[in-house]
Design an enzyme around this catalytic site. Structure first.
Site, PDB file in Angstrom:
ATOM      1  N   ASP A   1       3.571  -4.276  -1.828  1.00 61.56           N
ATOM      2  CA  ASP A   1       2.507  -3.923  -2.758  1.00 61.56           C
ATOM      3  C   ASP A   1       2.801  -2.519  -3.293  1.00 61.56           C
ATOM      4  O   ASP A   1       2.286  -1.528  -2.787  1.00 61.56           O
ATOM      5  CB  ASP A   1       1.157  -3.959  -2.034  1.00 61.56           C
TER       6      ASP A   1
ATOM      7  N   LYS B   1       6.018  -9.749   1.100  1.00 64.71           N
ATOM      8  CA  LYS B   1       5.691  -9.313  -0.256  1.00 64.71           C
ATOM      9  C   LYS B   1       5.149  -7.889  -0.182  1.00 64.71           C
ATOM     10  O   LYS B   1       4.178  -7.625   0.508  1.00 64.71           O
ATOM     11  CB  LYS B   1       4.657 -10.228  -0.912  1.00 64.71           C
TER      12      LYS B   1
ATOM     13  N   GLU C   1       0.267  -8.317   2.199  1.00 67.60           N
ATOM     14  CA  GLU C   1      -0.007  -8.793   0.849  1.00 67.60           C
ATOM     15  C   GLU C   1       0.306 -10.277   0.695  1.00 67.60           C
ATOM     16  O   GLU C   1      -0.381 -11.002   0.001  1.00 67.60           O
ATOM     17  CB  GLU C   1       0.843  -7.977  -0.143  1.00 67.60           C
TER      18      GLU C   1
END
Length: 345
Positions: A63, A61, A202
């Protein structure tokens, strides 16, 4: 110059996807589709636990800012999640898109700035763009593509993710410049999340391999975070004669139906320059009527306009953020969603 190494997870127990075979050039003659002006993005639902089973594939993931890179006959367009044209803000990504040698394509992904360990850093991205409302261009930003929505005259939104990823990997695998491939990782979701946490990432994204590309939060994509991070509205600040910049903490609120609900304050995460800029913006938005009921001698209330991204470790029993830390302001064009309490919360 900062390292542009890929923010990959490395763990002996988690195997990267096997290399795909080269796409067969002998394809059927499919009808050509007009390239869409814009495709509403697919969004990930937040989950506390990673899904299991062979139907799911995982990615890091990121950011940063969700953007779509349009490679069109007349040039390159980079659109934010809200549909705003930010091509001029990401010149190196636009140049890299021109150099791909693709006739037409729409790449879905995330624009990020990487730290010296190859991790995406939202605060660094914001600084590279000059802060909220800034006009600066980011030459440090890297675009990690994780989906292919249109390619070579064919709309792919009704095609399974596994096929879209196959095509995307064909022409991005090995790319190391301002456009790179968001790598898929096979393995157990729980172990992958733990590895992401140990690397200070993240979180992870889980996607259904056979899902078509559907706009909105359909459940085909899931996000599992290592640290909770959400967007909250800033409703004022607490003055400080000690803190540099004159701000002791920001006052935050979330949506609750048609009203705002106070969720506490954040006093860490911003530097002196951040505090000075925040005070200047909030003073321009100052109001005597607070968006949420509260009193205090040193409180300055503001109109609920600025959206802040906040890291936190959970919630207190009275609905306030625990161990909150400021990450930066979201751009209005980013179309960020302010955290919303459900009726049962």
């Amino acid at each position: 110059m900062r390292s542009r190494s890929k923010p990959l997870l490395r763990d002996d127990q988690i195997a990267k996807s096997a290399p795909r075979k080269t796409r067969d050039p002998a394809q059927p003659n499919l009808p050509f589709d007009a390239i869409p002006d814009r495709i509403e993005p697919a969004l990930a639902l937040l989950r506390s636990k990673a899904p299991s089973g062979s139907d799911w594939t995982f990615e890091v993931k990121f950011d940063g800012y969700r953007v779509a890179v349009h490679i069109e006959p007349n040039g390159i367009r980079i659109l934010t999640r809200g549909g705003h044209d930010w091509t001029s803000r990401f010149p190196t990504i636009a140049e890299a898109a021109r150099d791909l040698g693709v006739g037409s394509a729409i790449l879905d992904g995330e624009a990020v700035v990487l730290d010296n360990r190859g991790r995406s850093d939202f605060s660094a991205l914001q600084r590279s763009l000059g802060g909220r409302g800034g006009k600066r261009v980011s030459t440090e930003a890297v675009f990690f593509a994780f989906d292919l929505l249109y390619f070579d005259g064919h709309l792919l939104t009704n095609t399974e993710l596994s096929v879209r990823r196959h095509l995307l990997t064909d022409f991005l695998d090995g790319a190391t410049g301002a456009i790179q491939l968001s790598e898929e990782v096979d393995g157990d979701g729980d172990k992958l999340l733990e590895t992401a946490r140990s690397h200070g990432l993240e979180g992870i994204i889980a996607k259904n391999r056979e899902s078509k590309y559907r706009s909105g939060r359909t459940g085909d994509w899931l996000k599992i975070k290592c640290v909770q991070s959400e967007s909250f509205i800033v409703v004022g600040y607490e003055q400080s004669s000690v803190a540099r910049g004159g701000i002791g903490s920001l006052l935050l609120a979330a949506r609750h139906g048609n009203e705002w609900k106070y969720v506490g304050s954040v006093g860490t995460g911003f530097k002196e320059r951040d505090a000075i800029d925040l005070k200047r913006m909030l003073d321009k938005l100052a109001t005597k009527s607070p968006a949420v009921p509260m009193q205090g001698k040193r409180l300055v209330f503001s109109q609920p306009t600025l959206i802040a991204e906040i890291d936190f470790r959970g919630w207190t029993t009275d609905g306030h953020l625990r161990h909150a830390s400021y990450k930066g302001l979201r751009e209005k064009q980013d179309n960020a969603s302010v955290y919303e309490f459900l009726n049962e919360e």
